[in-house]
Write a protein that holds these residues in place. Sequence first.
Motif, PDB file in Angstrom:
ATOM      1  N   ALA A   1       0.821  -1.215   0.000  1.00 34.91           N
ATOM      2  CA  ALA A   1       0.000   0.000   0.000  1.00 34.91           C
ATOM      3  C   ALA A   1       0.855   1.265   0.000  1.00 34.91           C
ATOM      4  CB  ALA A   1      -0.925   0.008   1.222  1.00 34.91           C
ATOM      5  N   ARG A   2       1.997   1.202   0.654  1.00 36.15           N
ATOM      6  CA  ARG A   2       2.846   2.397   0.822  1.00 36.15           C
ATOM      7  C   ARG A   2       4.078   2.408  -0.087  1.00 36.15           C
ATOM      8  NH1 ARG A   2       2.634   5.158   5.905  1.00 36.15           N
ATOM      9  NH2 ARG A   2       0.468   5.157   6.639  1.00 36.15           N
ATOM     10  N   LEU A   3       4.229   1.391  -0.912  1.00 33.95           N
ATOM     11  CA  LEU A   3       5.450   1.255  -1.705  1.00 33.95           C
ATOM     12  C   LEU A   3       5.629   2.462  -2.632  1.00 33.95           C
ATOM     13  CD1 LEU A   3       7.548  -1.080  -1.795  1.00 33.95           C
ATOM     14  CD2 LEU A   3       6.445  -1.830  -3.913  1.00 33.95           C
ATOM     15  N   PRO A   4       6.774   3.159  -2.547  1.00 26.42           N
ATOM     16  CA  PRO A   4       7.011   4.316  -3.426  1.00 26.42           C
ATOM     17  C   PRO A   4       7.023   3.895  -4.894  1.00 26.42           C
ATOM     18  CG  PRO A   4       8.639   4.232  -1.645  1.00 26.42           C
ATOM     19  CD  PRO A   4       7.900   2.925  -1.632  1.00 26.42           C
ATOM     20  N   LYS A   5       6.698   4.831  -5.756  1.00 26.51           N
ATOM     21  CA  LYS A   5       6.647   4.544  -7.190  1.00 26.51           C
ATOM     22  C   LYS A   5       8.015   4.100  -7.678  1.00 26.51           C
ATOM     23  CE  LYS A   5       4.894   6.444 -11.516  1.00 26.51           C
ATOM     24  NZ  LYS A   5       4.357   7.652 -12.194  1.00 26.51           N
ATOM     25  N   GLY A   6       8.050   2.986  -8.410  1.00 23.84           N
ATOM     26  CA  GLY A   6       9.309   2.491  -8.950  1.00 23.84           C
ATOM     27  C   GLY A   6      10.037   1.524  -8.035  1.00 23.84           C
ATOM     28  N   ALA A   7       9.635   1.470  -6.753  1.00 21.69           N
ATOM     29  CA  ALA A   7      10.296   0.564  -5.805  1.00 21.69           C
ATOM     30  C   ALA A   7       9.812  -0.861  -6.038  1.00 21.69           C
ATOM     31  CB  ALA A   7      10.014   0.992  -4.378  1.00 21.69           C
ATOM     32  N   THR A   8      10.714  -1.809  -5.936  1.00 20.88           N
ATOM     33  CA  THR A   8      10.349  -3.209  -6.207  1.00 20.88           C
ATOM     34  C   THR A   8      10.819  -4.167  -5.116  1.00 20.88           C
ATOM     35  OG1 THR A   8      12.371  -3.499  -7.511  1.00 20.88           O
ATOM     36  CG2 THR A   8      10.372  -2.886  -8.717  1.00 20.88           C
ATOM     37  N   ASN A   9      11.274  -3.620  -3.991  1.00 15.95           N
ATOM     38  CA  ASN A   9      11.790  -4.486  -2.926  1.00 15.95           C
ATOM     39  C   ASN A   9      11.038  -4.273  -1.615  1.00 15.95           C
ATOM     40  OD1 ASN A   9      14.280  -5.905  -4.033  1.00 15.95           O
ATOM     41  ND2 ASN A   9      14.668  -3.781  -4.612  1.00 15.95           N
ATOM     42  N   ILE A  10      10.653  -5.373  -0.987  1.00 14.96           N
ATOM     43  CA  ILE A  10      10.003  -5.344   0.327  1.00 14.96           C
ATOM     44  C   ILE A  10      10.787  -6.272   1.248  1.00 14.96           C
ATOM     45  CG2 ILE A  10       7.923  -5.943   1.631  1.00 14.96           C
ATOM     46  CD1 ILE A  10       6.322  -5.314  -0.942  1.00 14.96           C
TER      47      ILE A  10
END
Length: 645
Positions: A587-596
């Motif tokens: 839900a909060r993942l910044p645009k372009g980020a692909t890692n959790i």
Amino acid sequence: MSIANHHCLSSLLTSCKSLRALTQIHASLIKSGVDTDSYFTGKLILQCAISIPNALPYARRLLLCFPDPDAFMFNTLVRGYSESDEPHNSVAAFVEMMRKGVVFPDSFSFAFVVKAAANFRSLKTGFQMHCQALKHGLGSHLFVATTLIGLYGDCYCVESARKVFDELRQPNLVAWNAVVTACFRGNDVAGAKEIFDKMTVRNHTSWNVMLAGYTKAGEIESAKLLFLEMPLRDDVSWSTMIVGFAHNGSFNEAFSYFRELQRAGMRPNEVSLTGVLSACSQSGAFEFGKTLHGFVEKLGYGWIVSVNNTLIDMYSRCGSVPMARLVFESMPEKKSIVSWTSMIAGLAMYGHGEEAISLFNEMTESGVTPDCISFISVLYACSHAGLIQEGEDYFSEMKRVYHIEPAIEHYGCMVDLYGRSGKLEKAYTFIRQMPIPPTAVVWRTLLGACSSHGDIELAEKVKQRLDELDPNNSGDLVLLSNVYATAGKWKDVASIRKSMIVQRIKKTAGWSLVEVGKDLYKFTAGEKTKGVNIEADEKLKEVILRLRDEAGYAPEVASALYDVEEEEKENQVSKHSEKLALAFALARLPKGATNIRIVKNLRICRDCHIVMKLASSVYGVEIVVRDRNRFHSFKDGSCSCRDYW
């Protein structure tokens, strides 16, 4: 001998830093006929005992060969052994001094030998030295008494420490600080505060001793209040708080205080940096850790071995083995055994068994001798990669080649090695043939394997052993419940649950940490929906629906423990903390980020494992989960563990 030659020899002795050079000077003294001069022999013994590594045996020979050794010579040898890796030899030197009968021990003699007793934690020896000090009228000597307080503190005898302190007529600040430290070491927090409040004069050490005591005792709120009261905070104060927060799991506060330290215009030192990096390691705060790495380089701390070791550990535990390897390969100085072991452990946690073994072999070929921790790391690597033969070989090599007697941790690794690979009977036989008594942890390792492989009969046998060692452990009962639940033996599951309620045994709550941006968020299983939990809960419903529609997800309800309706079982597994952490991150993942990156305190269940795999494919992200046992890297619908965990 002329005064000039006397000064020249004296200067040579003082600057001497190797045993070879010292023996040459000693030969010159013999040639000059001054080897019987007590001044020069005393200087020789001092250099051997205090300044030159591994020269204590030579110092002892010098002392025994000298016709009339004085108190300074004996005291120097007693002091040298007390500060060495063989402090018990300090007592032997002291006894030799007493046996000679020509030289009487003084306050220095007793202070040094008492310090030695403290260093090898011998209360009996310390008590004997205390009696001897009283006999010689030195029991209340300030220097001796302060060392006795430290001894009793190290041996957790708070009453004895306070008794010695109370008998001092005019204790100085060192004695006050020593008795406060002794109270904390004996877990007498109230006593430490009582004495601290009575101090009419305090220095920086007094305040820092209280801070360290509070943080080590887990009294974080008391430490915070004391920190605010401090008239002046030095780098030790800040470091103590940061390390204390890290050790007590208050990771966000460790980060906050580190930022405050910088805002206060203070330069972080090695301790504060390793403390805050440790907080990153434990919490999986990768982004903040990367920022700190840049800070380390900017400050010019990249040459410090301990800081590099902490960076290796931080990157490994945050799920970035490539970055850990980069730090390891870039270390400017010779790598320590800790550096090698940290890197091997990092590879092991990720299941890279072959790489870990290769690095272990590279370490031994480089001339670094593995220690007991190194073998734990390589055995752990074999266990998590299913390398049974290799694990057996290293276990044998440890004793046969390196003469390291296996400890309980090494035996535990072997049980884990057999258990994970499904060789449960072999693991059981191995435990029964151990030359040392197996601990609850060893039996629990096998019980976990029985749970994973569904062996009810062996699980019941193992649980009987655990009942003798640790009867009320909630984790054991949950593991046995899992075995029964998987086999559909719901009466047995209900019986275990009932006994837990009757005995008021609570199951350990599952929690997960996830880093979004540079902030950490914690989710706990079964926690009431509030704040960020509402956002996570709503997003999770959307995630589950999408996984059902696009990836054919069906809940793995065997992860639920009770004989309830299918819908209720689905509800149970859907509320696991790692799912909430995943949903919140999505839900909060910044645009372009692909890692959790998620850190979990318990072992990931099968249903959550399935959800992570499917989500990595459907949402196009890489999800790294560190559970209690290892790392799982989910990418494109598969996991790095190859479903072997």
